[in-house]
Design an enzyme around this catalytic site. Structure first.
Site, mmCIF file in Angstrom:
data_model
loop_
_atom_site.group_PDB
_atom_site.id
_atom_site.type_symbol
_atom_site.label_atom_id
_atom_site.label_comp_id
_atom_site.label_asym_id
_atom_site.label_seq_id
_atom_site.Cartn_x
_atom_site.Cartn_y
_atom_site.Cartn_z
ATOM 1 C CD GLU A 73 -2.660 1.515 2.423
ATOM 2 O OE1 GLU A 73 -2.444 0.830 3.442
ATOM 3 O OE2 GLU A 73 -3.534 2.403 2.366
ATOM 4 C CD GLN A 84 5.693 19.004 -7.655
ATOM 5 O OE1 GLN A 84 4.854 19.574 -8.341
ATOM 6 N NE2 GLN A 84 5.543 18.820 -6.355
ATOM 7 C CE1 TYR A 88 15.221 13.997 -12.082
ATOM 8 C CE2 TYR A 88 14.881 15.501 -10.245
ATOM 9 C CZ TYR A 88 15.638 15.074 -11.313
ATOM 10 O OH TYR A 88 16.822 15.708 -11.600
HETATM 11 N N1 ACO Z 1 -2.093 15.087 -12.955
HETATM 12 C C1 ACO Z 1 -1.930 14.608 -14.207
HETATM 13 N N2 ACO Z 1 -0.749 14.274 -14.726
HETATM 14 C C2 ACO Z 1 0.325 14.470 -13.955
HETATM 15 C C3 ACO Z 1 0.249 14.989 -12.654
HETATM 16 C C4 ACO Z 1 -1.020 15.297 -12.156
HETATM 17 N N3 ACO Z 1 -1.190 15.791 -10.939
HETATM 18 N N4 ACO Z 1 1.502 15.068 -12.146
HETATM 19 C C5 ACO Z 1 2.314 14.632 -13.123
HETATM 20 N N5 ACO Z 1 1.605 14.268 -14.194
HETATM 21 C C6 ACO Z 1 2.084 13.705 -15.437
HETATM 22 C C7 ACO Z 1 3.178 14.491 -16.093
HETATM 23 O O1 ACO Z 1 2.653 15.453 -16.981
HETATM 24 C C8 ACO Z 1 3.929 13.407 -16.822
HETATM 25 O O2 ACO Z 1 3.278 13.086 -18.032
HETATM 26 P P1 ACO Z 1 4.117 12.767 -19.369
HETATM 27 O O3 ACO Z 1 4.939 11.558 -19.024
HETATM 28 O O4 ACO Z 1 3.062 12.513 -20.372
HETATM 29 O O5 ACO Z 1 4.952 13.977 -19.613
HETATM 30 C C9 ACO Z 1 3.788 12.207 -15.899
HETATM 31 O O6 ACO Z 1 2.638 12.444 -15.116
HETATM 32 C C10 ACO Z 1 4.943 12.029 -14.974
HETATM 33 O O7 ACO Z 1 5.490 13.270 -14.600
HETATM 34 P P2 ACO Z 1 6.766 13.382 -13.682
HETATM 35 O O8 ACO Z 1 7.596 14.552 -14.097
HETATM 36 O O9 ACO Z 1 7.452 12.058 -13.632
HETATM 37 O O10 ACO Z 1 6.044 13.683 -12.315
HETATM 38 P P3 ACO Z 1 6.637 14.517 -11.078
HETATM 39 O O11 ACO Z 1 8.096 14.269 -10.942
HETATM 40 O O12 ACO Z 1 6.200 15.915 -11.165
HETATM 41 O O13 ACO Z 1 5.887 13.797 -9.866
HETATM 42 C C11 ACO Z 1 3.981 13.958 -8.413
HETATM 43 C C12 ACO Z 1 4.486 13.690 -9.841
HETATM 44 C C13 ACO Z 1 4.657 12.989 -7.452
HETATM 45 C C14 ACO Z 1 2.470 13.751 -8.382
HETATM 46 C C15 ACO Z 1 4.365 15.409 -8.046
HETATM 47 O O14 ACO Z 1 3.744 16.291 -8.929
HETATM 48 C C16 ACO Z 1 4.008 15.822 -6.629
HETATM 49 O O15 ACO Z 1 4.795 15.633 -5.703
HETATM 50 N N6 ACO Z 1 2.807 16.402 -6.419
HETATM 51 C C17 ACO Z 1 2.373 16.903 -5.117
HETATM 52 C C18 ACO Z 1 2.102 15.788 -4.140
HETATM 53 C C19 ACO Z 1 1.037 14.829 -4.606
HETATM 54 O O16 ACO Z 1 0.015 15.221 -5.120
HETATM 55 N N7 ACO Z 1 1.295 13.524 -4.391
HETATM 56 C C20 ACO Z 1 0.361 12.449 -4.687
HETATM 57 C C21 ACO Z 1 -0.719 12.443 -3.671
HETATM 58 S S1 ACO Z 1 -1.555 10.887 -3.532
HETATM 59 C C22 ACO Z 1 -0.564 9.943 -2.548
HETATM 60 O O17 ACO Z 1 0.431 10.360 -2.075
HETATM 61 C C23 ACO Z 1 -0.963 8.491 -2.307
#
Ligand code: ACO
Length: 162
Positions: A73, A84, A88
């Site tokens: 989980e 971000q 990563y």
């Molecule tokens: N919604 C839709 N798509 C997204 C989002 C989102 N919120 N965040 C990233 N993506 C997409 C990106 O556009 C990318 O798409 P692509 O491959 O087509 O270009 C893909 O997902 C991966 O992007 P990364 O650059 O690898 O993502 P990043 O390093 O920014 O990490 C994360 C994503 C962890 C969600 C980050 O934005 C973050 O820390 N957000 C704030 C915290 C958060 O919301 N965490 C999740 C909560 S739920 C939980 O923890 C169980």
């Protein structure tokens, strides 16, 4: 850039990184009570896969492996604000899948995704459809309202990292 995975094992450097990760979660998941984040990140049944850049933690995923049930989980997942959208988050999840399969022997991940993070999880292969038999997870993870349960099947053979 390096990827490391461990739990609260008392090693000084690991504790420093876990505290750094806890701080990233607290900032990136403002709706989560801070005490709850600390409790799970430091809990001995949880582990964290982290990205380390220049000896600093820039993101990670904390999860609880249920070894007998062969699923994990995901509790928290975040990348620090200025790192971000650089890919990563994807690399982190791939390292986690590889580790969970090869070290923990897991076949699936489940997570309660925040609404705004559903898109990220879908890109990582998660679905809102739960294929895992209910007997394998029921009673192990809590049922919540207002959050979406998502599942990811870990491929048994695919190389997730290079
Ligand atoms: N919604 C839709 N798509 C997204 C989002 C989102 N919120 N965040 C990233 N993506 C997409 C990106 O556009 C990318 O798409 P692509 O491959 O087509 O270009 C893909 O997902 C991966 O992007 P990364 O650059 O690898 O993502 P990043 O390093 O920014 O990490 C994360 C994503 C962890 C969600 C980050 O934005 C973050 O820390 N957000 C704030 C915290 C958060 O919301 N965490 C999740 C909560 S739920 C939980 O923890 C169980």
């Amino acid at each position: 850039l390096k990827f490391v995975c461990f739990g609260n094992d008392g090693i000084d450097q690991h504790m420093i990184w876990l505290i750094g990760l806890k701080n990233i979660f607290a900032r990136q998941l403002p709706n989560m009570p801070k005490e709850y984040i600390v409790r799970l990140v430091m809990d001995r049944s949880h582990k964290s896969m982290m990205i380390i850049k220049q000896n600093q933690v820039v993101g990670g995923i904390s999860y609880r492996p249920y070894l007998s049930q062969r699923f994990g989980e995901i509790a928290f997942c975040a990348i620090t604000a200025d790192e971000q959208v650089k890919g990563y988050g994807t690399r982190l999840m791939n390292h986690l899948k590889q580790h969970a399969r090869d070290v923990d022997g897991l076949t699936h991940f489940l997570t309660y995704a925040d609404n705004h993070a559903v898109g990220y999880f879908i890109k990582q292969g998660f679905t809102k459809e739960i294929d895992l038999e209910k007997e394998r997870w029921h009673g192990y993870i809590k049922d919540y309202d207002g959050v979406i349960l998502m599942e990811c099947k870990i491929d048994p053979k695919l190389p997730y990292t290079d």
